[in-house]
Write an enzyme that holds these catalytic residues in place. Structure first.
Site, PDB file in Angstrom:
ATOM      1  CB  SER A 125      -1.035  -0.122   1.205  1.00  0.00           C
ATOM      2  OG  SER A 125      -1.859   0.968   1.160  1.00  0.00           O
ATOM      3  NE  ARG A 186      -8.929   2.054  10.175  1.00  0.00           N
ATOM      4  CZ  ARG A 186      -7.746   1.671   9.682  1.00  0.00           C
ATOM      5  NH1 ARG A 186      -7.232   2.563   9.116  1.00  0.00           N
ATOM      6  NH2 ARG A 186      -7.370   0.692  10.041  1.00  0.00           N
ATOM      7  CG  ASP A 266      -6.655  -3.065  -4.163  1.00  0.00           C
ATOM      8  OD1 ASP A 266      -7.234  -2.248  -4.028  1.00  0.00           O
ATOM      9  OD2 ASP A 266      -5.305  -3.104  -3.748  1.00  0.00           O
ATOM     10  CG  HIS A 296      -6.035  -1.634  -0.437  1.00  0.00           C
ATOM     11  ND1 HIS A 296      -5.237  -1.258  -1.716  1.00  0.00           N
ATOM     12  CD2 HIS A 296      -5.197  -0.568   0.601  1.00  0.00           C
ATOM     13  CE1 HIS A 296      -4.060  -0.620  -1.300  1.00  0.00           C
ATOM     14  NE2 HIS A 296      -4.227  -0.397   0.165  1.00  0.00           N
TER      15      HIS A 296
END
Length: 326
Positions: A125, A186, A266, A296
């Site tokens: 990432s 989040r 992803d 992801h």
């Protein structure tokens, strides 16, 4: 005495190196805090950087405990492993930081340790984006690179999702509700990390008693958001999220052996972007794709596949007998 790390986390040694007064971010801004890293493994053997997403830190043996451990895919019995805290720190608001800046800060840490280069950089990432930036900007300092779910540029759809998160954060800060804003942003981020297939498998569409109350999938997201609320600040998240969207590296500039690992599920990093990165790289070692319901987050969840690829990529590193400077 009870150790201050989880039972599955290998202990390490923290290293803090002051940022030189002359150091400037690409924006022209200055950092006030030191570069903080943690070393794992023995004082000999090849040196490997392990770097994760924007929520990762120097405790790689915690957030990637199944990989960074003795006998693991990133084997602490054979390798020295270095991880670092991403800039900016919690007390450094309003900074514009690029992935190249992070690579240069890693170079400051390496200089402080007396290390001219890393034998391998394993990044997933955001960490993979920093690895790509370092290989392009400081090619003499990277021996080999493994980039997992990390493209050479940010896709506009990923920027769109992160842009909404940043506007949520700004709105919450204006309202004096920073922690709630971080938790809510989040929650939104988690919907982009995972897949519809996983959510369909894990959560029943059971309606709550009344409109406005959470569904089972919402309970999961709320719990993840509340767990993250104290882990960062609005300013820091904004800087790191923006850093991802500024990320841009020419694949042709990456000269070291490159392994690219990706997952077609992803949504943040479309597999076509990773195929383009591999196609344009001048020293591609391997492009590896695998199906996953985890999107992801597959680099954290697909232990068998990712572990096998990491072992393959790192097994050829030659034995070393170097000592890290005190």
């Amino acid at each position: 005495m009870t150790p201050d790390w989880p039972i599955d986390e290998a202990p390490g040694r923290d290293v803090r190196i002051p940022v030189p007064d002359s150091f400037r971010l690409e924006s022209g801004q200055r950092l006030t805090g030191p570069v903080t890293g943690r070393l794992h493994g023995r004082g000999e053997g090849p040196l490997v950087v392990a770097a994760g997403g924007i929520s990762a830190d120097r405790r790689a043996a915690r957030w990637w405990s199944w990989a960074v451990r003795p006998g693991g895919p990133i084997d602490l019995n054979r390798l020295r492993v270095l991880a670092l805290d991403w800039a900016p720190g919690m007390q450094e608001p309003g900074l514009t930081v690029t992935t190249t800046d992070q690579a240069r800060l890693l170079a400051v840490l390496l200089d402080g340790l007396g290390e001219p280069r890393v034998d391998a950089f394993v990044g997933a990432s955001y960490g993979g984006c920093v690895g790509l930036a370092m290989a392009a900007a400081l090619p003499e300092r990277v021996g080999a690179l493994v980039a997992i779910s990390a493209p050479h540029r940010s896709h506009p759809s990923a920027t769109a999702w992160r842009g909404v998160q940043r506007r949520l954060l700004a709105f919450a800060l204006d309202c004096g509700r920073e922690a709630e804003g971080i938790a809510l942003a989040r929650q939104l981020a988690m919907t982009t990390y995972r897949t519809a297939e996983e959510f369909g498998w894990r959560f029943a569409p059971t309606p709550p008693a009344a409109a406005g109350e959470p569904y089972p999938v919402c309970d999961y997201l709320i719990a993840r958001g509340e767990a993250y609320a104290g882990a960062t600040s609005v300013d820091r998240w904004t800087s790191l999220s923006d850093s991802l969207d500024r990320h841009l590296v020419r694949p042709e500039a990456i000269r070291c052996p490159l392994t690219v690992i990706g997952f077609p599920s992803d949504r943040l990093v479309p597999i076509e972007d990773l195929r383009e990165l591999a196609r344009r790289a001048v020293n591609l070692r391997r492009l590896v794709e695998a199906p996953s319901i985890f999107g992801h987050d597959a680099f954290l969840k697909e232990r068998e596949f990712v572990g096998r690829e990491l072992h393959d990529a790192l097994s050829s590193l030659p034995a070393q007998t170097r000592e890290i400077a005190a």
